[in-house]
Write a protein that holds these residues in place. Structure first.
Motif, short mmCIF file in Angstrom:
data_model
loop_
_atom_site.label_atom_id
_atom_site.label_comp_id
_atom_site.label_asym_id
_atom_site.label_seq_id
_atom_site.Cartn_x
_atom_site.Cartn_y
_atom_site.Cartn_z
N ARG A 430 0.78 -1.15 0.14
CA ARG A 430 0.13 -0.13 0.03
C ARG A 430 0.94 1.25 -0.12
N PRO A 431 0.30 2.33 -0.47
CA PRO A 431 1.28 3.49 -0.70
C PRO A 431 1.27 4.43 0.56
N ILE A 432 2.10 5.27 0.69
CA ILE A 432 2.26 6.53 1.76
C ILE A 432 1.60 7.86 0.96
N THR A 433 0.46 8.21 1.65
CA THR A 433 -0.32 9.08 1.04
C THR A 433 -0.14 10.27 1.78
N ALA A 434 -0.39 11.60 1.18
CA ALA A 434 -0.24 13.06 1.48
C ALA A 434 -1.04 12.97 2.72
N ARG A 435 -2.27 12.35 2.73
CA ARG A 435 -3.17 12.26 4.14
C ARG A 435 -2.58 11.83 5.19
N GLY A 436 -1.97 10.52 4.84
CA GLY A 436 -1.22 9.74 5.92
C GLY A 436 -0.11 10.58 6.67
N VAL A 437 0.59 11.26 5.82
CA VAL A 437 1.66 12.13 6.46
C VAL A 437 1.14 13.06 7.31
N ARG A 438 0.37 13.90 6.78
CA ARG A 438 -0.51 14.90 7.49
C ARG A 438 -1.13 14.38 8.74
N ASP A 439 -1.80 13.23 8.72
CA ASP A 439 -2.49 12.86 9.99
C ASP A 439 -1.43 12.45 11.08
N ASN A 440 -0.25 11.74 10.59
CA ASN A 440 0.71 11.52 11.52
C ASN A 440 1.16 12.86 12.12
N VAL A 441 1.40 13.88 11.57
CA VAL A 441 1.94 14.96 12.16
C VAL A 441 0.72 15.75 13.06
N SER A 442 -0.45 15.63 12.50
CA SER A 442 -1.61 15.99 13.43
C SER A 442 -1.63 15.46 14.48
N VAL A 443 -1.66 14.27 14.39
CA VAL A 443 -1.97 13.23 15.64
C VAL A 443 -1.03 13.44 16.56
N ALA A 444 0.24 13.41 16.25
CA ALA A 444 1.45 13.47 17.28
C ALA A 444 1.39 15.02 17.88
N ILE A 445 1.19 15.85 17.22
CA ILE A 445 1.35 17.33 17.89
C ILE A 445 0.03 17.30 18.95
N ARG A 446 -1.16 17.03 18.42
CA ARG A 446 -2.26 17.23 19.25
C ARG A 446 -2.12 16.23 20.40
N TYR A 447 -1.64 15.03 20.28
CA TYR A 447 -1.59 14.11 21.41
C TYR A 447 -0.67 14.90 22.65
N LEU A 448 0.32 15.24 21.81
CA LEU A 448 1.52 15.92 22.77
C LEU A 448 1.22 16.88 23.53
N GLU A 449 0.32 17.88 23.07
CA GLU A 449 -0.41 18.95 23.80
C GLU A 449 -1.19 18.57 24.80
N ALA A 450 -1.93 17.31 24.47
CA ALA A 450 -2.87 17.05 25.79
C ALA A 450 -1.85 16.28 26.76
N TRP A 451 -0.81 15.60 26.11
CA TRP A 451 -0.07 15.13 27.25
C TRP A 451 0.91 15.70 28.14
N LEU A 452 1.19 17.21 27.72
CA LEU A 452 1.97 18.24 28.39
C LEU A 452 0.73 18.71 29.35
N GLN A 453 -0.44 18.62 29.10
CA GLN A 453 -1.49 19.28 29.91
C GLN A 453 -1.81 18.13 31.17
N GLY A 454 -1.16 17.13 31.04
CA GLY A 454 -1.40 15.83 32.04
C GLY A 454 -2.61 14.70 31.64
N LEU A 455 -2.84 14.90 30.31
CA LEU A 455 -3.79 13.75 29.91
C LEU A 455 -2.99 12.64 28.96
N GLY A 456 -3.06 11.40 29.24
CA GLY A 456 -2.24 10.51 28.66
C GLY A 456 -2.97 9.54 27.48
N ALA A 457 -4.54 9.67 27.76
CA ALA A 457 -5.44 8.92 26.74
C ALA A 457 -6.20 10.07 26.11
N VAL A 458 -6.13 10.15 24.67
CA VAL A 458 -7.13 11.28 24.54
C VAL A 458 -7.78 10.99 22.94
N ALA A 459 -8.95 10.97 22.89
CA ALA A 459 -9.87 11.06 21.76
C ALA A 459 -9.44 12.02 20.67
#
Length: 548
Positions: A430-459
């Motif tokens: 299967r390919p790597i898509t532009a959507r897949g790259v962007r999703d990884n960047v978005s998810v990682a940054i949004r998760y890390l922001e929540a983690w820094l606020q004290g949340l470890g499991a985030v929807a």
């Protein structure tokens, strides 16, 4: 529990002779109920007896990673072939309250989540001090308080809006607590060895030690026991270390050998080649193994990140449980467990319901049901969910296979034959898509922001994200850059390309006073865009960015 024999220390005072523990974090309300002199004495003994062996095992990990990076693929061990060939040994198996594990709910240990888990109707609650918990000092100690109160039937919680939460279920899940992995430290507790040298305490020993010391006897009195999920193991030698810790803890507390039960997460590639040996080393204390799917995918990316194009995985969403290397891993786990009388527990489905969107909820339920149907059919004895609304769907699939039986440990999978090359068959097509790259960047940054606020499991985007899924996201980006990959749309994945995506994510983020998005983006750059690859994203982030 017998009176501790080690010399007690106060939480903030060092003894002048021998090893000692120093608490450097603030002592807030009720913290003295967890950080008692007796509990500190137990932590001191754990670090004195086992701290050096922890460092040895971490050094082994570095050597193994170096060897694989230089072309030496993992293999089933020749020196332990006799263990695998011996048909006679079995593990201890289920302790009281662990005989039926068909649905386990996972989650952090704050009071609200603790109460929700205990009211959920699941058979087991994985009380998570690891990937689902941001390890702030508050979360670490107050999580211990939540567990202590819950085990004694004393836990309640009032939200800022005035809503009261209490445990109302007549039958609550059996608690299985997950301490942090060996690689993590606790920066608010220092261990001073006999030479006077200070070092950060082990997160594993702190989490295990405080929970065991305060709750082992109460759990036994309640007809259950001190049970643990063991995370991120990479070898049987690491399992042996945990087994020795369990034996010492039982002797220290004056409880019978084998009272502790551990379920080991097989969530690293090296551990997949030593499943049977891990069971053997923990056999007096072992209840089973779990297929920790998300960390396992991360481990494969991390291990083979520099080994060429054939080890590059496509979009995270395409790495499903039905691709060849994941099928080999899970089927080998079931076969290995049942051969030795151990439970095989399935992994986490990331899909979660959205009570405000019936279509999203329906899709989540359908995907979870399909995932659990596959696991039950493969022979797993239970599975994980991250949300109470998913329990009926998961339980229905296991009920359909198990019926009135509590488990299917007696089902042997002699039809399964897994070779080393099967575990390393990463070809998905299967390919790597532009959507897949962007999703990884978005998810990682949004998760890390929540983690820094004290949340470890985030929807996030109707998926439950924790540290493991964030690790997949950032490690894929690192590998795609360093393996000079193109997206399906023809864009070369470079640092500059990803920086553009970071800018887009930050521009779209719901900025507010006190948010941590800039820090989250800085962490992401450090773990995904630098030349060096940090082994875990939480290591530097914990020491440099996470508040107490």
């Amino acid at each position: 529990m017998t009176t501790p024999t080690a010399p007690p220390t106060t939480p903030t005072t060092l003894t002048q002779q021998g090893p000692a523990i120093e608490i450097t974090g603030p002592l807030r309300e009720r913290y003295d109920e967890i950080l008692t002199a007796e509990a500190i004495a137990f932590l001191t003994e754990l670090h004195h007896r086992f701290g050096h062996r922890r460092h040895d095992r971490l050094a082994d990990r570095m050597r193994r990673r170096f060897e694989i990076g230089n072309g030496h693929d993992p293999q089933f061990r020749d020196d332990t072939a006799h263990i695998r060939a011996d048909e006679n040994w079995r593990v201890a198996g289920a302790g009281p309250g662990l005989e039926d594990r068909r649905v386990e709910i996972t989650g952090p240990t704050d009071p609200k989540m603790t109460i929700n888990a205990l009211n959920s109707g699941a058979r087991v609650w994985l009380a998570d001090q690891e990937d689902a918990t941001s390890p702030t000092w508050k979360n670490v100690i107050e999580g211990q308080l939540s567990l202590r109160d819950a085990i004694r039937g004393e836990l309640s919680f009032t939200s800022p809006q005035g809503k009261e939460y209490r445990v109302t279920a007549e039958r609550t899940p059996t608690i299985v607590m997950r301490p942090r992995g060996w690689h993590l430290t606790e920066k608010h507790i220092r261990f001073i060895d006999r030479t006077g040298r200070p070092m950060a305490a082990s997160g594993s020993l702190v989490d295990f030690g405080l929970y065991f010391f305060h709750n082992a006897q109460a759990l036994i009195d309640a007809g259950r026991g001190p049970y643990f999920y063991i995370a991120k193991l990479e070898s049987a030698d690491e399992a042996k270390l945990w087994d020795d810790i369990f034996t010492f803890a039982e002797e220290y507390a004056g409880i019978p050998h084998g009272t502790i039960r551990a379920t080991v997460l097989i969530e690293t590639l090296p551990a997949a080649f030593e499943m049977e040996e891990i069971l053997y080393e923990l056999r007096d204390h072992c209840a089973g193994l779990n297929a920790g799917r998300w960390d396992y995918i991360f481990s494969i990316i991390k291990t083979y990140r520099g080994r060429g194009a054939r080890f590059v995985l496509p979009d995270r969403s395409e790495v499903t449980m039905t691709v060849p290397f994941m099928r080999a891993y899970t089927e080998l786990l079931v076969k290995t467990c049942h051969k030795r009388g151990a439970f095989a527990i399935g992994g986490m489905s990331a899909f979660i319901p959205n009570r405000r969107d019936p279509e999203v909820t329906q899709r989540a339920l359908e995907k979870v049901a399909a995932d659990k149907k596959r696991e039950a059919g493969d022979g797993f004895d239970g599975t994980w969910v991250a949300h109470p609304d998913l329990i009926p769907a998961a339980q229905a699939e296991f009920d359909a296979v198990l019926g009135e039986r509590p488990n299917q440990v007696d089902r042997q999978r002699d039809d399964v034959q897994v070779r080393a090359e099967d575990l390393l068959d990463l070809q998905i097509g299967r390919p790597i898509t532009a959507r897949g790259v962007r999703d990884n960047v978005s998810v990682a940054i949004r998760y890390l922001e929540a983690w820094l606020q004290g949340l470890g499991a985030v929807a996030i985007d109707n998926l439950m994200e924790d540290a493991a899924t964030a690790e997949i996201s950032r490690s894929q980006v690192w590998q795609w850059i360093h393996q000079d990959r193109l997206t399906e749309e023809g864009d070369r994945i470079t640092v500059e390309y990803v920086e553009g995506l970071i800018a887009e994510v930050l521009a779209e983020a719901p900025r507010r006073e006190g948010d941590r998005f800039d820090d989250a983006a800085a962490i992401f750059r450090e773990v995904a865009l630098q030349e060096e690859f940090p082994a875990f994203l939480t290591l530097g982030a914990y020491n440099r960015y996470l508040d107490a």
